[in-house]
Design an enzyme around this catalytic site. Structure first.
Site, PDB file in Angstrom:
ATOM      1  N   HIS A   1       1.160  -1.468  -0.117  1.00  4.61           N
ATOM      2  CA  HIS A   1      -0.034  -0.134  -0.270  1.00  4.61           C
ATOM      3  C   HIS A   1       0.616   1.512  -0.082  1.00  4.61           C
ATOM      4  CE1 HIS A   1      -3.787   2.553   1.104  1.00  4.61           C
ATOM      5  NE2 HIS A   1      -2.652   3.356   1.609  1.00  4.61           N
ATOM      6  N   GLU A   2       1.754   1.469   1.022  1.00  4.86           N
ATOM      7  CA  GLU A   2       2.634   2.371   0.786  1.00  4.86           C
ATOM      8  C   GLU A   2       3.391   2.488   0.161  1.00  4.86           C
ATOM      9  OE1 GLU A   2       1.439   4.397   3.312  1.00  4.86           O
ATOM     10  OE2 GLU A   2       0.846   3.229   4.312  1.00  4.86           O
TER      11      GLU A   2
ATOM     12  N   GLU B   1      -4.804   7.733  -3.041  1.00  5.94           N
ATOM     13  CA  GLU B   1      -5.014   6.020  -2.375  1.00  5.94           C
ATOM     14  C   GLU B   1      -5.140   5.326  -4.052  1.00  5.94           C
ATOM     15  OE1 GLU B   1      -5.067   5.805   0.043  1.00  5.94           O
ATOM     16  OE2 GLU B   1      -6.128   4.237   0.744  1.00  5.94           O
TER      17      GLU B   1
ATOM     18  N   HIS C   1       1.400   4.593  -2.494  1.00  6.35           N
ATOM     19  CA  HIS C   1       1.842   5.902  -2.977  1.00  6.35           C
ATOM     20  C   HIS C   1       3.122   6.311  -2.655  1.00  6.35           C
ATOM     21  CE1 HIS C   1      -2.217   6.978  -0.201  1.00  6.35           C
ATOM     22  NE2 HIS C   1      -1.635   5.487   0.402  1.00  6.35           N
TER      23      HIS C   1
HETATM   24 ZN    ZN Z   1      -3.163   4.657   1.619  1.00  7.69          ZN
END
Ligand code: ZN
Length: 490
Positions: free
Chosen positions: A256-257, A286, A260
């Site tokens: 997830h990170e 996101e 980003h």
């Molecule tokens: Zn996030």
């Protein structure tokens, strides 16, 4: 020196202060000993004040009023700075200070109320916070709904009507699908819980995020209680992850990170340290974390490639077949806590918060009646009812900080991730075959070319249109989930 050059120089100083603030904040969340908290708060307050004073100074305002951009990029840069400046100057300093002060008090009270399950004691302060946010909305201005002014701070151009349409489209089908899956009976994923070696988890997650394309020459990964991604230039982007008994916490937290992080690393070097670099909005950011975490990272193709490696690092998982592991990491179960929710039920949690925020702001709901409204909505959408307010309307930090209008950007990210993936799949043939071979370059390449390299040049709505040929459309998300979960569960 031209006014444009002067403006760039001044903004470089603003950026330097932003970087110092981000670095102090990163350190606080990763390595700072607890004893540093008070001094750190003072340092951050002083730097934030300097930043605000410099950014809203006459020098910046003059330079921007007189700057003559000579290219499309320069025009875009002026537009972005002007919008930020507009938001920063519309709010009176007195109001900003009052909100900052109330946030500090409200945060303390919220922590206490959550641990004591005592909404009643927090309610008057929360009411004050909603009142301050209403004042803020009046200063910022709006034409339709008071919510619009607040949510625009997080997602440029978004309105309550946009969010309502988005949730209306997904509400029925999602509630139905979750119900149907529930009827298939529980999934036992207890084998994914254990005392996993931290060093091995760290090495394994670094291997994953390197494989998908996060560049460790221009970033690193550390641990934090609540994972996040930050950075201070395209050459230095920081990821964090966490190690919990559930082995997926580190794996999916890192993916997830890294989503980003790769978005941030993808800005053109020429725009580094300017307001054009970085992700364009919370919702679009996101969409990338969710793409790499869910669409890529929770796919069968991904694990057909990586499961043998995982089992080598953690022989306790050696007995699991690919199909079994795939089902376990896509377990669907209505739960009370948003941050622990699975991909399918997540948006239902967000919808509850959005509806409550709107009702409080438009005075249809009193803050003191929030717990009952919350619990009724959980029952209606997720089929479960919180036993306590700590597990209910006291669980999130956002409202105590006055971040009202923020939540829907999470759902926007989920929905856009599928829409962008659909556009990507028109150009990158059989992306899951590539994933199954560990070949992520064509996928990252497409995202890089069509999205990451655009930074903040276009508004969020323009960027979605350019990338996908239409505005946000929940159809791809609904179809994607339907196809994926029907295959797993039926
Ligand atoms: Zn996030």
């Amino acid at each position: 020196m031209s006014h444009f050059e002067t403006l760039k120089g001044l903004m470089a100083d603003v950026q330097a202060l932003d970087s110092a603030i981000a670095l102090l904040d990163w350190d606080q969340q990763t390595y700072m000993p607890r004893g540093g908290a008070e001094a750190r708060a003072n340092h951050l307050e002083a730097l934030s004040k300097m930043r605000h004073e410099l950014f809203t100074s006459e020098a910046v305002q003059n330079a921007i009023a007189n700057a003559r951009p000579e290219s499309e990029d320069e025009q875009a840069l002026i537009r972005v700075i002007r919008r930020d400046l507009d938001l920063a100057t519309k709010l009176p300093t007195e109001l900003v200070a009052r909100k900052t002060k109330l946030s500090a008090v409200a945060h303390e009270e919220w922590v206490r109320a959550r641990s004591a399950n005592d909404f009643a004691s927090f309610s008057p302060t929360l009411e004050k916070m909603f009142d301050i946010c209403k004042e803020e909305a009046e200063c910022l201005g709006y034409t339709d709904h008071i919510y619009d002014a607040l949510t625009d701070q997080y997602e440029e151009g978004a309105t309550a009507a946009d969010w309502r349409a988005m949730f209306e489209a997904i509400k029925g089908p999602q509630v139905e699908l979750v119900k149907a899956i529930q009827e298939r009976g529980p999934v036992d994923d207890s084998c994914l819980y254990g005392e996993w070696d931290r060093a091995k988890q760290s090495a394994f997650t670094e291997k994953l995020v390197t494989a998908i394309g996060f560049d460790f020459n221009r970033g690193r990964q550390d641990t934090a209680p609540h994972p996040f991604c930050t950075g201070w230039s395209v050459g230095d982007i920081r990821l964090t992850t966490r190690y919990k008994p559930y082995i997926g916490s580190a794996i999916f937290g890192s993916l997830h990170e890294a989503g980003h992080g790769m978005y941030e690393q993808g800005s053109p070097a020429a725009w580094d340290l300017t307001s054009l670099a970085g992700g364009v909005s919370l919702g679009l950011h996101e969409s990338q974390s969710r793409t790499w975490e869910n669409i890529v990272g929770r796919s069968k193709a991904f694990w057909s490639y990586f499961l043998p490696d995982l089992q080598k690092s953690f022989p306790e998982l050696g007995q699991l077949t690919l199909d079994e592991f795939y089902k376990l990491i896509n377990k669907v179960e209505p739960s009370l806590i948003r941050v622990e929710a699975d991909e399918l039920t997540y948006n239902l949690h967000v919808m509850v918060r959005f509806e409550i925020e709107c009702d409080v702001l438009s005075e249809k709901l009193a803050v003191k009646d929030m717990p009952e409204a919350w619990n009724a909505k959980y029952e209606q959408y997720l089929g479960i009812r919180p036993g306590t307010d700590s597990e209910g309307c006291l669980q999130d930090v956002h409202w105590s900080m006055g971040s009202i209008g923020y939540f829907p950007t999470y759902s926007m990210g989920n929905i856009l991730s599928y829409q962008i993936w659909n556009a990507l799949s028109r150009d990158v043939k059989d992306p899951f075959d590539k994933i199954a071979n560990g070949d992520f370059a064509p996928i990252l390449g497409w995202l890089q070319e069509n999205m990451y390299s655009k930074g903040k040049k276009y508004t969020p709505k323009e960027l979605v249109q350019r990338m996908t040929g239409e505005s946000i459309n929940p159809k791809y998300y609904l179809e994607g989930l339907e196809a994926k979960y029907r295959e797993i569960y039926f």
